[in-house]
Structure formats: C-alpha cells, structure tokens
Design a protein around this motif. Sequence first.
Motif, PDB file in Angstrom:
ATOM      1  N   GLY A  15     -26.297  45.945 116.825  1.00 23.69           N
ATOM      2  CA  GLY A  15     -25.460  45.615 117.973  1.00 23.69           C
ATOM      3  C   GLY A  15     -23.982  45.829 117.697  1.00 23.69           C
ATOM      4  N   LEU A  16     -23.176  45.498 118.683  1.00 20.29           N
ATOM      5  CA  LEU A  16     -21.717  45.669 118.582  1.00 20.29           C
ATOM      6  C   LEU A  16     -21.155  44.894 117.391  1.00 20.29           C
ATOM      7  CD1 LEU A  16     -18.952  46.497 119.921  1.00 20.29           C
ATOM      8  CD2 LEU A  16     -19.111  44.383 121.227  1.00 20.29           C
ATOM      9  N   VAL A  17     -21.430  43.604 117.345  1.00 21.35           N
ATOM     10  CA  VAL A  17     -20.850  42.757 116.296  1.00 21.35           C
ATOM     11  C   VAL A  17     -21.600  42.940 114.968  1.00 21.35           C
ATOM     12  CG1 VAL A  17     -20.308  40.391 115.626  1.00 21.35           C
ATOM     13  CG2 VAL A  17     -20.083  41.074 118.006  1.00 21.35           C
ATOM     14  N   ARG A  38     -35.369  44.744 115.470  1.00 19.76           N
ATOM     15  CA  ARG A  38     -36.187  43.810 116.253  1.00 19.76           C
ATOM     16  C   ARG A  38     -37.680  44.096 116.086  1.00 19.76           C
ATOM     17  NH1 ARG A  38     -35.459  41.478 121.969  1.00 19.76           N
ATOM     18  NH2 ARG A  38     -33.376  42.325 121.878  1.00 19.76           N
ATOM     19  N   ASP A  42     -38.920  40.089 114.962  1.00 20.28           N
ATOM     20  CA  ASP A  42     -38.477  39.556 116.255  1.00 20.28           C
ATOM     21  C   ASP A  42     -38.022  38.118 116.026  1.00 20.28           C
ATOM     22  OD1 ASP A  42     -38.062  38.633 118.778  1.00 20.28           O
ATOM     23  OD2 ASP A  42     -39.962  39.367 119.605  1.00 20.28           O
ATOM     24  N   LEU A  43     -36.756  37.873 116.271  1.00 18.18           N
ATOM     25  CA  LEU A  43     -36.196  36.541 115.972  1.00 18.18           C
ATOM     26  C   LEU A  43     -36.689  35.474 116.951  1.00 18.18           C
ATOM     27  CD1 LEU A  43     -32.579  37.731 115.096  1.00 18.18           C
ATOM     28  CD2 LEU A  43     -34.374  37.061 113.488  1.00 18.18           C
ATOM     29  N   ALA A  64     -25.742  37.588 114.293  1.00 20.23           N
ATOM     30  CA  ALA A  64     -25.106  38.357 115.377  1.00 20.23           C
ATOM     31  C   ALA A  64     -26.155  38.892 116.346  1.00 20.23           C
ATOM     32  CB  ALA A  64     -24.284  39.500 114.798  1.00 20.23           C
ATOM     33  N   ALA A  65     -27.362  38.349 116.291  1.00 17.92           N
ATOM     34  CA  ALA A  65     -28.396  38.752 117.249  1.00 17.92           C
ATOM     35  C   ALA A  65     -28.370  37.785 118.423  1.00 17.92           C
ATOM     36  CB  ALA A  65     -29.773  38.713 116.584  1.00 17.92           C
ATOM     37  N   ALA A  66     -28.394  38.333 119.615  1.00 18.78           N
ATOM     38  CA  ALA A  66     -28.384  37.501 120.818  1.00 18.78           C
ATOM     39  C   ALA A  66     -28.683  38.391 122.006  1.00 18.78           C
ATOM     40  CB  ALA A  66     -27.004  36.858 120.997  1.00 18.78           C
ATOM     41  N   LEU A 107     -22.296  32.992 115.963  1.00 14.97           N
ATOM     42  CA  LEU A 107     -21.296  33.516 116.900  1.00 14.97           C
ATOM     43  C   LEU A 107     -21.413  32.866 118.266  1.00 14.97           C
ATOM     44  CD1 LEU A 107     -21.784  36.944 115.466  1.00 14.97           C
ATOM     45  CD2 LEU A 107     -19.486  36.204 116.059  1.00 14.97           C
ATOM     46  N   GLY A 108     -20.408  32.108 118.630  1.00 15.80           N
ATOM     47  CA  GLY A 108     -20.264  31.635 120.003  1.00 15.80           C
ATOM     48  C   GLY A 108     -19.509  32.698 120.780  1.00 15.80           C
ATOM     49  N   TYR A 138     -26.450  31.130 129.613  1.00 17.06           N
ATOM     50  CA  TYR A 138     -26.016  31.727 128.344  1.00 17.06           C
ATOM     51  C   TYR A 138     -25.127  30.736 127.583  1.00 17.06           C
ATOM     52  CZ  TYR A 138     -23.397  34.912 125.273  1.00 17.06           C
ATOM     53  OH  TYR A 138     -22.811  35.516 124.193  1.00 17.06           O
ATOM     54  N   LYS A 142     -25.611  28.876 123.858  1.00 16.39           N
ATOM     55  CA  LYS A 142     -24.649  29.091 122.769  1.00 16.39           C
ATOM     56  C   LYS A 142     -24.057  27.750 122.308  1.00 16.39           C
ATOM     57  CE  LYS A 142     -24.676  33.312 121.796  1.00 16.39           C
ATOM     58  NZ  LYS A 142     -24.826  33.731 120.406  1.00 16.39           N
ATOM     59  N   PRO A 165     -15.450  34.167 119.150  1.00 18.19           N
ATOM     60  CA  PRO A 165     -14.673  35.378 119.436  1.00 18.19           C
ATOM     61  C   PRO A 165     -14.351  35.541 120.926  1.00 18.19           C
ATOM     62  CG  PRO A 165     -16.725  35.883 118.281  1.00 18.19           C
ATOM     63  CD  PRO A 165     -16.826  34.485 118.790  1.00 18.19           C
ATOM     64  N   THR A 166     -13.245  36.210 121.178  1.00 14.75           N
ATOM     65  CA  THR A 166     -12.883  36.584 122.547  1.00 14.75           C
ATOM     66  C   THR A 166     -13.721  37.782 122.995  1.00 14.75           C
ATOM     67  OG1 THR A 166     -11.018  37.105 123.964  1.00 14.75           O
ATOM     68  CG2 THR A 166     -11.025  38.174 121.808  1.00 14.75           C
ATOM     69  N   LEU A 168     -15.073  41.292 123.117  1.00 15.61           N
ATOM     70  CA  LEU A 168     -15.056  42.314 122.066  1.00 15.61           C
ATOM     71  C   LEU A 168     -15.468  43.658 122.643  1.00 15.61           C
ATOM     72  CD1 LEU A 168     -16.898  40.191 119.354  1.00 15.61           C
ATOM     73  CD2 LEU A 168     -14.429  40.420 119.699  1.00 15.61           C
TER      74      LEU A 168
HETATM   75  N1  NAP Z   1     -19.753  41.451 123.062  1.00 17.21           N
HETATM   76  C1  NAP Z   1     -18.789  40.566 123.178  1.00 17.21           C
HETATM   77  O1  NAP Z   1     -17.787  40.786 123.883  1.00 17.21           O
HETATM   78  C2  NAP Z   1     -18.880  39.248 122.450  1.00 17.21           C
HETATM   79  C3  NAP Z   1     -17.785  38.390 122.562  1.00 17.21           C
HETATM   80  C4  NAP Z   1     -17.842  37.165 121.912  1.00 17.21           C
HETATM   81  C5  NAP Z   1     -18.962  36.824 121.183  1.00 17.21           C
HETATM   82  N2  NAP Z   1     -20.003  37.679 121.095  1.00 17.21           N
HETATM   83  C6  NAP Z   1     -21.190  37.227 120.347  1.00 17.21           C
HETATM   84  O2  NAP Z   1     -21.546  38.125 119.342  1.00 17.21           O
HETATM   85  C7  NAP Z   1     -22.965  38.127 119.171  1.00 17.21           C
HETATM   86  C8  NAP Z   1     -23.456  39.549 119.188  1.00 17.21           C
HETATM   87  O3  NAP Z   1     -23.102  40.149 120.423  1.00 17.21           O
HETATM   88  P1  NAP Z   1     -23.055  41.727 120.602  1.00 17.21           P
HETATM   89  O4  NAP Z   1     -22.060  41.997 121.657  1.00 17.21           O
HETATM   90  O5  NAP Z   1     -22.976  42.384 119.284  1.00 17.21           O
HETATM   91  O6  NAP Z   1     -24.487  41.985 121.243  1.00 17.21           O
HETATM   92  P2  NAP Z   1     -25.365  43.317 121.197  1.00 17.21           P
HETATM   93  O7  NAP Z   1     -24.502  44.500 120.990  1.00 17.21           O
HETATM   94  O8  NAP Z   1     -26.244  43.280 122.393  1.00 17.21           O
HETATM   95  O9  NAP Z   1     -26.231  43.133 119.890  1.00 17.21           O
HETATM   96  C9  NAP Z   1     -27.164  42.110 119.782  1.00 17.21           C
HETATM   97  C10 NAP Z   1     -28.199  42.524 118.769  1.00 17.21           C
HETATM   98  O10 NAP Z   1     -29.146  41.460 118.670  1.00 17.21           O
HETATM   99  C11 NAP Z   1     -30.433  42.023 118.598  1.00 17.21           C
HETATM  100  N3  NAP Z   1     -31.424  41.092 119.107  1.00 17.21           N
HETATM  101  C12 NAP Z   1     -31.418  40.455 120.300  1.00 17.21           C
HETATM  102  N4  NAP Z   1     -32.535  39.709 120.429  1.00 17.21           N
HETATM  103  C13 NAP Z   1     -33.254  39.886 119.284  1.00 17.21           C
HETATM  104  C14 NAP Z   1     -34.495  39.405 118.826  1.00 17.21           C
HETATM  105  N5  NAP Z   1     -35.248  38.592 119.569  1.00 17.21           N
HETATM  106  N6  NAP Z   1     -34.922  39.786 117.601  1.00 17.21           N
HETATM  107  C15 NAP Z   1     -34.201  40.624 116.838  1.00 17.21           C
HETATM  108  N7  NAP Z   1     -33.003  41.130 117.228  1.00 17.21           N
HETATM  109  C16 NAP Z   1     -32.553  40.766 118.445  1.00 17.21           C
HETATM  110  C17 NAP Z   1     -30.362  43.260 119.479  1.00 17.21           C
HETATM  111  O11 NAP Z   1     -31.396  44.111 119.113  1.00 17.21           O
HETATM  112  P3  NAP Z   1     -31.848  45.317 120.072  1.00 17.21           P
HETATM  113  O12 NAP Z   1     -30.828  46.375 119.791  1.00 17.21           O
HETATM  114  O13 NAP Z   1     -33.204  45.647 119.628  1.00 17.21           O
HETATM  115  O14 NAP Z   1     -31.782  44.790 121.479  1.00 17.21           O
HETATM  116  C18 NAP Z   1     -28.972  43.779 119.140  1.00 17.21           C
HETATM  117  O15 NAP Z   1     -29.019  44.622 118.026  1.00 17.21           O
HETATM  118  C19 NAP Z   1     -23.540  37.258 120.282  1.00 17.21           C
HETATM  119  O16 NAP Z   1     -23.887  36.012 119.754  1.00 17.21           O
HETATM  120  C20 NAP Z   1     -22.404  37.115 121.265  1.00 17.21           C
HETATM  121  O17 NAP Z   1     -22.411  35.873 121.903  1.00 17.21           O
HETATM  122  C21 NAP Z   1     -19.995  38.895 121.702  1.00 17.21           C
END
Ligand code: NAP
Length: 313
Positions: A15-17, A38, A42-43, A64-66, A107-108, A138, A142, A165-166, A168
């Motif tokens: 994922g992104l983070v 995943r 699978d978490l 960082a999975a969500a 990560l919140g 959501y 969190k 984090p803000t 991202l």
């Molecule tokens: N994006 C933002 O702007 C932002 C801002 C603040 C905080 N955050 C926090 O940062 C964290 C990560 O966010 P992100 O933006 O990086 O999200 P993301 O790009 O969607 O990445 C999430 C990752 O989690 C994996 N995942 C989800 N459910 C799963 C499961 N059941 N088993 C195994 N893997 C699983 C996904 O796998 P798949 O690729 O297979 O779906 C994906 O690789 C979150 O907690 C979010 O709250 C994000």
Amino acid sequence: MLTPSHRIFVAGHRGLVGSALVRALEKRGYKHILTRSRTELDLLDQPAVRAFLMKEKPEYILLAAAKVGGIGANMAFPADFIYDNLMVAANVIHSAHVANIDHLLFLGSSCIYPRQAPQPIGEDALLTGPLEPTNAPYAISKIAGITMCEAYNRQYGRSYRPVMPTNLYGINDNFDTENAHVIPALMSRFHAAKIKHLPEVVLWGTGTPRREFLYADDAADACLFLLEKDDSLDLVNIGVGEDIPIHDLAQIMSETVGYRGKVRFDTGKPDGMMRKLLNVQRLATLGWRPRTTLREGLQQTYDWYLRHQTGRP
Ligand SMILES: NC(=O)c1ccc[n+]([C@@H]2O[C@H](COP(=O)([O-])OP(=O)(O)OC[C@H]3O[C@@H](n4cnc5c(N)ncnc54)[C@H](OP(=O)(O)O)[C@@H]3O)[C@@H](O)[C@H]2O)c1
C-alpha cells in the motif's frame, strides 16, 4: 528503541504507507524486513495471523494494512470499513501480545478527529466531540485500534504506539477515481483531461477549503524517527503543519501533469470542511520536519503514475 538489527513485520507493504515504510527501512540499512501479501496472509483471519506471528516472532510490527478510501468509498461501503479495520486491528494487536511481541506501530488518521475540532488539531482533540458522519465507521474502528494500543500498554506493559498522519499521497497510492483520496483522484482526472485534450476540468465547490498534504515517504520517515528516537507512547500527529487551498492544489496539479486547459469550480456543489490542519508541535519539538515539498512530491508521484498508469503495479 528500533535499530537496524531488529526483525520487523510491515503489514500492508504493497500500500501507500506500507511501501513507503519498506523503502524507508531499506534506505536506513534495515535487513530483516518481513512482508506478506494478502493472499499469503489475510489479516482478517485471526488463527492465521496468530500462527504467523508465533512462528516468525518479529520484534516490531508496523501495521499499515487497512481498508482505506475517499468519501465515496466510505459512504458506499460503511460495513466493510468498520468490519475490516476493527478485525485487522484486533487480530494483529491481540496476536502480537499473545506472541509476546513488545513493539507495534499503529496508524490512525487525521480524519478520525472530531468534525468540529479546533484548528490546528492537537492530539488531545481525540474523542472530544462528534465525528464526521460520512466516515464514522472507519473512524470508530481506528479509534478502537488506538484505544487497544493504550489498553495493552497499560495492562501488559507493551509498547504499542499509535500515530496520527495527515492526508498522505505518493507512490503506490490508489488512483481509481471512484475510491481515491483528493490527490490521486485529481491527478488521474487532470491526466485524463490532458490525454483527451479536454478544454476544462470541473471541480466541486469553491476551491477555498484548505487541506494539508504530506508525502508518504516523509510520513514513513517520521514513523521510523519516532520509533528510533522517542520512547514515549503518546499519540503523535504526523503532518506538515501547513495547508493550502484546493484551488492552489489544482493549479500545481495541472502544472505537474502538463494540462493546459482551464480549471473551473462548480460553486453549486458542497465544499466540505473549510479546514483540516494538524498541530505538529509535538513532532517538531522532537526535531522532525518533512523534507519533500508538495511540488516535488507531486512530481515524483506523477512520474511513478506514468510508469504504472492505473495506479498499482
Ligand atoms: N492514505 C492516507 O492519506 C492516510 C492518511 C493517514 C493515515 N493513513 C493510514 O495509513 C494506513 C495505510 O493506509 P494506505 O493509504 O497505505 O492504504 P492502502 O494504500 O490502501 O494500503 C493498505 C494495504 O493494506 C492491505 N490490506 C488491507 N486489508 C488487508 C487484509 N485483510 N489482509 C492483508 N492485507 C490487507 C492492502 O492489501 P491489498 O493491496 O491486497 O488490498 C494494502 O496493501 C491506514 O491505517 C490508514 O488509516 C492513511
């Protein structure tokens, strides 16, 4: 404190983070990084998570999975957002404890602070007022994860650290316009408008609401900075401490993408919240500052987007 000799499990590394955390660890010379896709783990599957952690015994978990998405996805799939995020948090945090793993980063997100929190939003604003209804499922999941960290620290002496984090953006973001956050959604729309030679891009609202954006690699750097340098377990905001109006973001985005048409704001459509800025005093006092400007981050993201087009490789 975290050091390069530790064994670290990065959950959600595609994922992104998560991918930014892996890059940041590798850049710092960490060698013992565990990842699972995943399909491999699978978490949501508690016995599988427990068996994996008991067998592999990482010393740190970076969670960082969500299930993450923009307002449209949150409104369309509220049950998925609360179920997946509650279960991932509960499974990983509780199994970490059962496997006797002392350290975890959770990560919140800035969007789980109360809707009317005073700006800039300090860490102490959490749980002081009603949530934004569109993403309450959501946010509640969190907040449960953060509260779990605090509870396991208090009852069992664990070091489970929540960070906030803000907004991202960056490499490996989700560019699907239906589910995406502001920056990837705008980037794919401006890119499509450029390719199709459209005369204008129409955006919702007045363009005056202000938002804060942090490059994901900087957010990952801040997470590692905290784990390496600061042994407090208090919630810490991770942000830039500055925000920009959406019309300025649109301008920078069209320049980054090379779109030459007009940007028009449809003022009949809602604006959303006027401001959402984190107070980053706590992190700044510890000595951390972001390195990447918005222009640099957008350029790096767009370069990556062009190589991968649909977002995820
Ligand atoms: N994006 C933002 O702007 C932002 C801002 C603040 C905080 N955050 C926090 O940062 C964290 C990560 O966010 P992100 O933006 O990086 O999200 P993301 O790009 O969607 O990445 C999430 C990752 O989690 C994996 N995942 C989800 N459910 C799963 C499961 N059941 N088993 C195994 N893997 C699983 C996904 O796998 P798949 O690729 O297979 O779906 C994906 O690789 C979150 O907690 C979010 O709250 C994000």
